[in-house]
Motif scaffolding. Structure first.
Motif, mmCIF file in Angstrom:
data_model
loop_
_atom_site.group_PDB
_atom_site.id
_atom_site.type_symbol
_atom_site.label_atom_id
_atom_site.label_comp_id
_atom_site.label_asym_id
_atom_site.label_seq_id
_atom_site.Cartn_x
_atom_site.Cartn_y
_atom_site.Cartn_z
ATOM 1 N N PRO A 257 0.791 -1.238 0.000
ATOM 2 C CA PRO A 257 0.000 0.000 0.000
ATOM 3 C C PRO A 257 0.823 1.289 0.000
ATOM 4 O O PRO A 257 0.274 2.371 -0.234
ATOM 5 C CB PRO A 257 -0.822 -0.122 1.295
ATOM 6 C CG PRO A 257 -0.899 -1.593 1.553
ATOM 7 C CD PRO A 257 0.430 -2.124 1.116
ATOM 8 N N SER A 258 2.131 1.176 0.252
ATOM 9 C CA SER A 258 2.959 2.387 0.250
ATOM 10 C C SER A 258 3.228 2.886 -1.167
ATOM 11 O O SER A 258 3.739 3.993 -1.365
ATOM 12 C CB SER A 258 4.294 2.122 0.963
ATOM 13 O OG SER A 258 5.093 1.208 0.218
ATOM 14 N N LYS A 259 2.875 2.064 -2.168
ATOM 15 C CA LYS A 259 3.110 2.422 -3.572
ATOM 16 C C LYS A 259 1.812 2.345 -4.363
ATOM 17 O O LYS A 259 0.929 1.551 -4.046
ATOM 18 C CB LYS A 259 4.128 1.474 -4.200
ATOM 19 C CG LYS A 259 5.471 1.429 -3.497
ATOM 20 C CD LYS A 259 6.362 0.353 -4.092
ATOM 21 C CE LYS A 259 7.686 0.253 -3.340
ATOM 22 N NZ LYS A 259 8.547 -0.841 -3.853
ATOM 23 N N SER A 260 1.739 3.137 -5.410
ATOM 24 C CA SER A 260 0.606 3.028 -6.327
ATOM 25 C C SER A 260 0.912 1.908 -7.324
ATOM 26 O O SER A 260 2.069 1.502 -7.487
ATOM 27 C CB SER A 260 0.389 4.338 -7.079
ATOM 28 O OG SER A 260 1.448 4.565 -8.005
ATOM 29 N N VAL A 261 -0.114 1.424 -8.002
ATOM 30 C CA VAL A 261 0.090 0.394 -9.016
ATOM 31 C C VAL A 261 1.008 0.922 -10.117
ATOM 32 O O VAL A 261 1.872 0.202 -10.628
ATOM 33 C CB VAL A 261 -1.260 -0.065 -9.610
ATOM 34 C CG1 VAL A 261 -1.046 -1.008 -10.790
ATOM 35 C CG2 VAL A 261 -2.105 -0.751 -8.541
ATOM 36 N N GLY A 262 0.829 2.200 -10.468
ATOM 37 C CA GLY A 262 1.680 2.808 -11.483
ATOM 38 C C GLY A 262 3.147 2.795 -11.092
ATOM 39 O O GLY A 262 4.029 2.525 -11.929
ATOM 40 N N GLN A 263 3.429 3.059 -9.818
ATOM 41 C CA GLN A 263 4.810 3.036 -9.336
ATOM 42 C C GLN A 263 5.384 1.622 -9.388
ATOM 43 O O GLN A 263 6.545 1.418 -9.743
ATOM 44 C CB GLN A 263 4.867 3.572 -7.897
ATOM 45 C CG GLN A 263 4.637 5.069 -7.791
ATOM 46 C CD GLN A 263 4.574 5.538 -6.343
ATOM 47 O OE1 GLN A 263 3.963 4.876 -5.508
ATOM 48 N NE2 GLN A 263 5.185 6.674 -6.052
ATOM 49 N N VAL A 264 4.558 0.653 -9.049
ATOM 50 C CA VAL A 264 4.992 -0.742 -9.072
ATOM 51 C C VAL A 264 5.374 -1.157 -10.493
ATOM 52 O O VAL A 264 6.380 -1.843 -10.703
ATOM 53 C CB VAL A 264 3.874 -1.666 -8.528
ATOM 54 C CG1 VAL A 264 4.213 -3.136 -8.776
ATOM 55 C CG2 VAL A 264 3.663 -1.411 -7.043
ATOM 56 N N LEU A 265 4.577 -0.727 -11.473
ATOM 57 C CA LEU A 265 4.894 -1.050 -12.871
ATOM 58 C C LEU A 265 6.228 -0.433 -13.277
ATOM 59 O O LEU A 265 7.043 -1.077 -13.953
ATOM 60 C CB LEU A 265 3.782 -0.534 -13.785
ATOM 61 C CG LEU A 265 2.414 -1.190 -13.679
ATOM 62 C CD1 LEU A 265 1.450 -0.544 -14.659
ATOM 63 C CD2 LEU A 265 2.498 -2.686 -13.947
ATOM 64 N N LYS A 266 6.447 0.802 -12.873
ATOM 65 C CA LYS A 266 7.686 1.496 -13.235
ATOM 66 C C LYS A 266 8.898 0.798 -12.634
ATOM 67 O O LYS A 266 9.932 0.608 -13.305
ATOM 68 C CB LYS A 266 7.623 2.954 -12.750
ATOM 69 C CG LYS A 266 8.730 3.841 -13.297
ATOM 70 C CD LYS A 266 8.591 4.017 -14.796
ATOM 71 C CE LYS A 266 9.666 4.946 -15.351
ATOM 72 N NZ LYS A 266 9.606 5.046 -16.826
ATOM 73 N N GLU A 267 8.782 0.386 -11.390
ATOM 74 C CA GLU A 267 9.891 -0.266 -10.703
ATOM 75 C C GLU A 267 10.175 -1.656 -11.276
ATOM 76 O O GLU A 267 11.297 -2.161 -11.168
ATOM 77 C CB GLU A 267 9.585 -0.379 -9.209
ATOM 78 C CG GLU A 267 9.579 0.964 -8.493
ATOM 79 C CD GLU A 267 9.215 0.836 -7.032
ATOM 80 O OE1 GLU A 267 9.024 -0.315 -6.564
ATOM 81 O OE2 GLU A 267 9.125 1.873 -6.340
#
Length: 308
Positions: A257-267
């Motif tokens: 929950p500390s990250k958005s789905v968009g951030q997870v994709l980028k990482e």
């Protein structure tokens, strides 16, 4: 040989409720005699099945079938959960999802497709099951998802067998990266997120403009009387908060929950070996949107007692 017209087929369908192809076959077998065709359908058990068509079918199963860059998902409804545990029914739903991949992805396309081991179509096989099992069943909806480069990920919640369950999700994971295993793993996590959170769209561009306008109107009404320039900023801020709640890329990832789905994709791009994007998703929850008939058993008994 009588000339079988569309009007004759329509008339027979209205009399029996049987499928279009079943009615056409019946008329062909009886030389266009409507009443004889009705009897023919009854003997085959098809008219009997049609009589059940008015009963609410809100149980059943969702099935998914994935073949690398293409996948299909179907929902087939039955009247009771008991039928959903029937091996014949499970086999039909699972097979339907497999057949769907080779069609245009629509209910009509699947219904008209040949069923393995026929003779007959998927629709005819379903009619046969209705007559055999004795419950109304409907091929409610279908979805076909493809990607040019990448994979289609899937997740099945409350699975009763491989690819069969109550909530099914397909996610188009688009990427030129070479690590497909990493992409599949990530895609499954995203699909689980979709199953749990049920986003309305991938991003803000996918939200219905009518819905956006309704949200804006609510914000304006709540803040009526404030200067226009202030009101505009409030609406913009409110919509940003709304998008974080309902759009997949803006939502907090259920696995972190500390990250958005968009951030997870980028990482994930470094592990996958290339850019990662979500081309779309489909989520089917069994029976959603179907109005189930609520019955008061005690009231029914009392009513019958009053008639006695």
């Amino acid at each position: 040989m009588a000339n079988i017209t569309a009007a004759m087929v329509k008339d027979l369908r209205e009399k029996t409720g049987a499928g279009m192809m079943d009615c056409k076959n019946a008329l062909g077998e009886t030389d266009g005699d409507i009443e004889a065709a009705v009897d023919w359908l009854r003997k085959k058990g098809l008219a009997k099945a049609a009589k059940k068509a008015g009963r609410v079918a809100a149980e059943g199963l969702v099935a998914v079938e994935v073949r690398d860059n293409v996948a299909g998902m179907v929902e087939v409804n039955s009247e009771t959960d008991f039928v959903a545990r029937n091996e014949q029914f499970q086999g039909f739903v699972s097979e339907a999802a497999k057949i769907l991949i080779g069609t245009d992805g629509t209910v009509d396309g699947l219904s008209a497709a040949a069923y393995p081991g026929g003779p007959g179509t998927v629709a005819e096989k379903l009619s046969e099951l209705i007559a055999t099992i004795g419950e109304n069943m409907t091929l409610r909806r279908t979805a076909k998802v493809t990607v040019k480069q990448g994979v289609v990920a899937s997740y099945m919640h409350n699975a009763v067998a491989e690819g069969l369950g109550k909530i099914g999700v397909l996610v188009a994971m688009e990427s030129t990266g070479s690590n497909k295993d990493e992409l599949v793993t990530l895609g499954r996590q995203i699909a689980m997120h979709v199953a749990a959170v049920n986003p309305a769209a991938v991003d803000a561009s996918g939200i219905d403009p009518t819905t956006v306008e309704r949200e804006s109107a609510i914000l304006r009404e709540k803040n009526a009387g404030k200067p226009d320039h202030v009101l505009q900023k409030i609406v913009e801020s409110g919509l940003k908060s709304y998008y974080k709640e309902v759009t997949l890329l803006e939502q907090s990832f259920v696995h972190d929950p500390s990250k958005s789905v968009g951030q997870v994709l980028k990482e994930a791009e470094s592990k996958v070996g290339g850019p990662v994007a979500i081309g779309g998703f489909v989520r089917y929850a069994l029976g959603e949107g179907i109005e189930k008939e609520e019955t008061d058993f005690a009231a029914e008994v009392a009513a019958q007692a009053g008639k006695a």
